[in-house]
Design an enzyme around this catalytic site. Structure first.
Site, mmCIF file in Angstrom:
data_model
loop_
_atom_site.group_PDB
_atom_site.id
_atom_site.type_symbol
_atom_site.label_atom_id
_atom_site.label_comp_id
_atom_site.label_asym_id
_atom_site.label_seq_id
_atom_site.Cartn_x
_atom_site.Cartn_y
_atom_site.Cartn_z
ATOM 1 N N HIS A 207 -13.753 18.199 23.748
ATOM 2 C CA HIS A 207 -13.229 17.959 22.396
ATOM 3 C C HIS A 207 -11.889 18.667 22.234
ATOM 4 O O HIS A 207 -11.609 19.665 22.903
ATOM 5 C CB HIS A 207 -14.216 18.488 21.362
ATOM 6 C CG HIS A 207 -13.929 18.054 19.958
ATOM 7 N ND1 HIS A 207 -13.823 16.741 19.587
ATOM 8 C CD2 HIS A 207 -13.706 18.781 18.819
ATOM 9 C CE1 HIS A 207 -13.572 16.661 18.290
ATOM 10 N NE2 HIS A 207 -13.484 17.887 17.809
ATOM 11 N N CYS B 111 -10.300 12.265 19.507
ATOM 12 C CA CYS B 111 -10.081 13.650 19.080
ATOM 13 C C CYS B 111 -8.726 14.181 19.537
ATOM 14 O O CYS B 111 -8.030 14.868 18.787
ATOM 15 C CB CYS B 111 -11.207 14.557 19.557
ATOM 16 S SG CYS B 111 -11.441 14.580 21.353
ATOM 17 N N ASP C 89 -11.912 21.111 12.945
ATOM 18 C CA ASP C 89 -12.530 20.038 13.723
ATOM 19 C C ASP C 89 -12.127 18.668 13.178
ATOM 20 O O ASP C 89 -12.436 18.327 12.031
ATOM 21 C CB ASP C 89 -14.047 20.198 13.689
ATOM 22 C CG ASP C 89 -14.741 19.422 14.787
ATOM 23 O OD1 ASP C 89 -14.265 18.323 15.126
ATOM 24 O OD2 ASP C 89 -15.762 19.909 15.311
#
EC number: 2.3.2.15
Length: 426
Positions: A173, A65, A191
């Site tokens: 994240h 991520c 995201d």
């Protein structure tokens, strides 16, 4: 009569097709999500969305991520890596972010906020980190930074947050923030784990709480990173640190500590002997870490060959190489890469007499360099300084006057020469 074949699915293999968003989040493609975006766009609070959306990507690995977010930002800000991804295209990809942290480590464990910032700086981005806290002042600053980012087309705000605080599955994240809806005080999160959650809106106060979660690897809160391209720069094209040098590299950290301790010692009375001693010590510490970016081997660099530069960089490579080789440092080192590393070293004024002497000589050469070579030295200095500041165990360059009795060799204890001279092969 045909026979029916029976296929069994393993009951132990657990797999998922995405996750439903919790009530704390509003899906971007929902009617309400579209309404929020339209209103944000009309008010000018979604400008950066288009740059980010044009480079929106799904992270290649479950723990990528941070890398994928940075790749998305670098490409959105149109940063030319001046490295070929797939011939003939120059374009950022996760596999190209090979400094600061080994890619294999990232594939297993991901990266933390400090490592993310390190990677950003090594790739020509201004990186400003703000660690999360629950205060109203932080929320106000967060809102201001967010508005500045979403109204621009050259600044990106990245959040490092705890998913569980948002009611999502998982923990730490990274993702970029792309728009802000003022009336509802909500932010659009792009995201990068698109296989798990779609882009979604979330209350700023809720995200603030998610930024305050402590990262177990650093014992520090998560937070925000403001990113912007350093204009008027180009990436390193000639010299650098080898790919294995990263913030977890204890050998590099040990070399920095050894070099800093050497700099604290009294200089030799003979200027030429002192110069030779400093160069040899630096070579002992850093020759294994220095790299000529255009060469595959150390031997090729020794032969002064720059033939592997790309056509558009060839002249710049030759100029940089030639200017470095005209310095006194290059007369001592068999590799121009080590000389470049010493010239680019971030000497701190006032650290010691020895440090100031060698630092002033390096500065003299830098003032005589062409713009191309000066850019190369500045970028190399940034890479070195960033890795030093992030190294584990921490390597701290103390610019205050050190305790002479504990850190410095004494001439009167070792005849009339610095004790560290005994450790350097001349």
């Amino acid at each position: 009569m045909s026979q029916r074949r029976h296929f069994k699915m393993s009951v132990t293999a657990k797999n998922f097709y995405r996750r439903p968003l919790p009530e704390t989040c509003i899906e971007f493609s929902s009617e309400l999500g579209k309404k929020l975006f339209t209103e944000a766009l009309v008010r000018g609070s979604a400008n950066i969305y288009f740059k980010l959306a044009s480079q929106f990507r799904t992270q290649d690995e479950p723990a990528y991520c941070g890398l994928s977010t940075l790749v998305m930002v670098l490409n959105a800000l149109e940063v030319d890596p001046e490295k070929v991804w797939k011939a003939p295209w120059r374009f950022y990809h996760e596999s190209m972010l090979d400094c600061c942290v080994p890619l294999e480590n990232i594939r297993k464990s991901g990266i933390n906020l400090q490592q993310f910032s390190c990677l950003a700086k090594c790739n020509r981005l201004k990186s400003t980190v703000s660690y999360g806290d629950n205060s109203p002042d932080f929320l106000k600053k967060f809102r201001t930074s967010l508005v500045n980012s979403v109204r621009s087309d050259d600044q990106v705000l990245v959040a490092s947050y705890d998913r569980s605080v948002l009611g999502q599955t998982g923990s730490g994240h990274f993702s970029p923030l792309a728009a802000y809806h003022e009336d509802s005080d909500q932010v659009l999160i792009m995201d990068v784990a698109r296989f798990k959650y779609p882009p979604h809106w979330v209350k700023l106060e809720t995200l603030q709480k998610a930024l305050c979660s402590v990262d177990v690897t650093t014992k520090l809160p998560r937070g925000l990173v403001e990113l912007e391209l350093k204009k008027g720069t180009r990436p390193l094209i000639m010299y650098g640190l080898k790919a294995y040098v990263n913030i977890n590299d204890s050998d590099f950290a040990t070399s920095v500590i050894s070099w800093n301790q050497f700099l604290l010692c009294d200089p030799l009375e003979d200027d030429e002997e002192e110069f030779q001693l400093c160069c040899r010590k630096f070579g002992q510490c850093f020759a294994p870490h220095a790299m000529c970016c255009t060469q595959k081997t150390f031997d090729a660099d020794q032969k002064n060959s720059c033939t592997e530069c790309s056509t558009d960089q060839n002249e710049a490579c030759k100029m940089i190489c030639s200017e470095i080789r005209r310095t006194r440092f290059a007369e001592v080192f068999s590799s121009s890469a080590v000389a470049a590393l010493l010239i680019a070293w971030p000497f701190e004024k006032g650290y010691s007499e020895r440090s100031d002497r060698i630092g002033n000589l390096a500065e003299k050469y830098k003032n005589e360099f062409s713009a191309e070579t000066m850019n190369e030295m500045n970028q190399l200095t940034t890479q070195i300084r960033t890795l030093i500041s992030c190294s584990k165990p921490p390597v701290v360059i103390n610019i205050n006057k050190p305790d002479a009795t504990s850190n410095k060799c004494c001439k009167n204890k070792i005849g009339q020469s610095c004790a560290c001279a005994n450790d350097v092969n001349l």
